[in-house]
Scaffold this motif. Structure first.
Motif, PDB file in Angstrom:
ATOM      1  N   SER A 112     -64.599  13.221   0.382  1.00 46.69           N
ATOM      2  CA  SER A 112     -63.944  14.077  -0.611  1.00 46.69           C
ATOM      3  C   SER A 112     -62.912  14.962   0.085  1.00 46.69           C
ATOM      4  CB  SER A 112     -64.980  14.961  -1.301  1.00 46.69           C
ATOM      5  OG  SER A 112     -65.485  15.920  -0.380  1.00 46.69           O
ATOM      6  N   ILE A 138     -55.465  12.385   0.613  1.00 46.65           N
ATOM      7  CA  ILE A 138     -56.376  11.356   0.106  1.00 46.65           C
ATOM      8  C   ILE A 138     -55.665  10.454  -0.896  1.00 46.65           C
ATOM      9  CG2 ILE A 138     -58.395  11.021  -1.391  1.00 46.65           C
ATOM     10  CD1 ILE A 138     -59.790  13.236   0.185  1.00 46.65           C
ATOM     11  N   HIS A 139     -54.856  11.035  -1.765  1.00 51.31           N
ATOM     12  CA  HIS A 139     -54.180  10.276  -2.825  1.00 51.31           C
ATOM     13  C   HIS A 139     -53.349   9.112  -2.274  1.00 51.31           C
ATOM     14  CE1 HIS A 139     -52.291   9.382  -6.640  1.00 51.31           C
ATOM     15  NE2 HIS A 139     -51.113   9.451  -6.051  1.00 51.31           N
ATOM     16  N   ASP A 142     -55.933   6.378  -1.737  1.00 56.25           N
ATOM     17  CA  ASP A 142     -56.952   6.250  -2.783  1.00 56.25           C
ATOM     18  C   ASP A 142     -56.519   5.201  -3.808  1.00 56.25           C
ATOM     19  OD1 ASP A 142     -59.031   6.659  -4.541  1.00 56.25           O
ATOM     20  OD2 ASP A 142     -58.237   8.571  -5.292  1.00 56.25           O
ATOM     21  N   ASP A 146     -59.891   7.616  -7.644  1.00 58.87           N
ATOM     22  CA  ASP A 146     -61.052   8.417  -8.011  1.00 58.87           C
ATOM     23  C   ASP A 146     -61.077   9.768  -7.293  1.00 58.87           C
ATOM     24  OD1 ASP A 146     -61.711   7.597  -5.458  1.00 58.87           O
ATOM     25  OD2 ASP A 146     -63.672   6.778  -5.993  1.00 58.87           O
ATOM     26  N   GLN A 148     -61.224  10.363  -4.063  1.00 57.52           N
ATOM     27  CA  GLN A 148     -61.927  10.349  -2.790  1.00 57.52           C
ATOM     28  C   GLN A 148     -61.749   8.988  -2.129  1.00 57.52           C
ATOM     29  OE1 GLN A 148     -65.891  11.455  -3.834  1.00 57.52           O
ATOM     30  NE2 GLN A 148     -66.141   9.829  -5.317  1.00 57.52           N
ATOM     31  N   LEU A 149     -62.082   8.926  -0.849  1.00 61.09           N
ATOM     32  CA  LEU A 149     -61.926   7.670  -0.117  1.00 61.09           C
ATOM     33  C   LEU A 149     -63.277   7.001   0.084  1.00 61.09           C
ATOM     34  CD1 LEU A 149     -59.433   8.687   2.749  1.00 61.09           C
ATOM     35  CD2 LEU A 149     -58.918   7.607   0.556  1.00 61.09           C
ATOM     36  N   GLU A 153     -61.031   2.044   1.648  1.00 59.41           N
ATOM     37  CA  GLU A 153     -59.795   2.837   1.599  1.00 59.41           C
ATOM     38  C   GLU A 153     -59.581   3.559   2.927  1.00 59.41           C
ATOM     39  OE1 GLU A 153     -59.767   3.867  -3.190  1.00 59.41           O
ATOM     40  OE2 GLU A 153     -61.013   5.067  -1.830  1.00 59.41           O
TER      41      GLU A 153
END
Length: 163
Positions: A112, A138-139, A142, A146, A148-149, A153
């Motif tokens: 997260s 993260i995006h 991702d 969602d 989070q990885l 990912e």
């Protein structure tokens, strides 16, 4: 694995040097190694390092030596056996699993934004002035959006970052 920049290594060194004496003890170095999944006894570490503490230049040299060993052992030549390449891939996957586990603090199988920020902070690679938002970091990787990885990912991120 990708190489860490010198200024990031210097920040890590400063975070490890709890008493500010300009030296990182083997205990402090061993703590860092354990955090990234490397299990080694203090005796083994001392025989590797050759002394009981490291100044910044020695710390940088130590990192350089283990990085070059990592790079040398991960290169394949056309004369090597295919089985060695498969073993290397398994080792690489195992290393990625260990790295993922370092970031997945609650063990739920996902990284997260909070977990990423906490680990980067512990390593001295994050502070309020960093200006980067973990959600943005993260995006980028991702793929299922969602927030989070998951491991795949994370693995893609690591391979894209390395190449």
């Amino acid at each position: 694995m990708s190489l860490i920049k010198t200024n990031d290594l210097q920040r890590i060194f400063e975070k490890l040097d709890k008493n500010g004496d300009g030296l990182v003890s083997l205990e402090e170095l061993n703590w860092l190694l354990e955090k990234i999944g490397v299990q080694i006894s203090l005796d083994e570490l001392e025989s590797l390092v050759g002394k009981s503490s490291l100044d910044l230049n020695e710390f940088l040299s130590f990192y350089g030596s283990i990085s070059s060993k990592q790079n040398n052992t991960s290169r394949s030549t056309s004369n090597e056996v295919v089985g060695l390449e498969e073993e290397e891939e398994e080792n690489e996957e195992s290393d990625l699993v260990k790295a993922f586990e370092v970031f997945d603090l609650n063990g739920d199988g996902f990284i997260s934004c909070d977990e990423l920020q906490k680990v980067l902070s512990r390593l001295g690679l994050w502070n309020e002035n960093s200006g980067k938002d973990c959600r943005v970091m993260i995006h980028v990787y991702d793929t299922n959006l969602d927030g989070q990885l998951d491991f795949e990912e994370f693995k893609n991120m690591m391979f894209l970052t390395i190449s």
